[in-house]
Design a protein around this motif. Sequence first.
Motif, PDB file in Angstrom:
ATOM      1  N   LYS A   8       0.873  -1.167   0.000  1.00 42.98           N
ATOM      2  CA  LYS A   8       0.000   0.000   0.000  1.00 42.98           C
ATOM      3  C   LYS A   8       0.910   1.218   0.000  1.00 42.98           C
ATOM      4  N   THR A  10       1.408   5.416  -0.752  1.00 43.69           N
ATOM      5  CA  THR A  10       0.779   6.728  -0.877  1.00 43.69           C
ATOM      6  C   THR A  10       1.870   7.720  -1.258  1.00 43.69           C
ATOM      7  N   TYR A  39       0.514  -3.999  -5.875  1.00 44.17           N
ATOM      8  CA  TYR A  39       0.532  -2.717  -5.183  1.00 44.17           C
ATOM      9  C   TYR A  39      -0.817  -2.019  -5.277  1.00 44.17           C
ATOM     10  N   GLU A  40      -1.044  -1.118  -4.328  1.00 44.40           N
ATOM     11  CA  GLU A  40      -2.135  -0.156  -4.385  1.00 44.40           C
ATOM     12  C   GLU A  40      -1.484   1.203  -4.219  1.00 44.40           C
TER      13      GLU A  40
END
Length: 93
Positions: A8, A10, A39-40
């Motif tokens: 995850k 960001t 992945y995110e």
Amino acid sequence: MSQTKPLKLTLYVAGQTPKSIAAIQNLERLVAESLPGAYEVELVDLREQPHLAREHNIVAIPTLVRSLPVPVQKIIGDLSDQEKVLVHLKVGN
């Protein structure tokens, strides 16, 4: 049965600055080449959501945060050194 969970990630940026654009492009290339399907990614523009900088303890931009798996890892910069980014994300060989 695979036990690997997706990363995850960001990416915190501030508008369309040259460093922010480079970080976005470098992250897109990195995940396409080295993390296909694993992945995110969330993109956060701190100009639109400035309160998130304090809430998420972001002190410089661009910053890439890997929140999963724990422990949290932060990488500051435009992500141009792909090998360094992968080492910090603990991905690869």
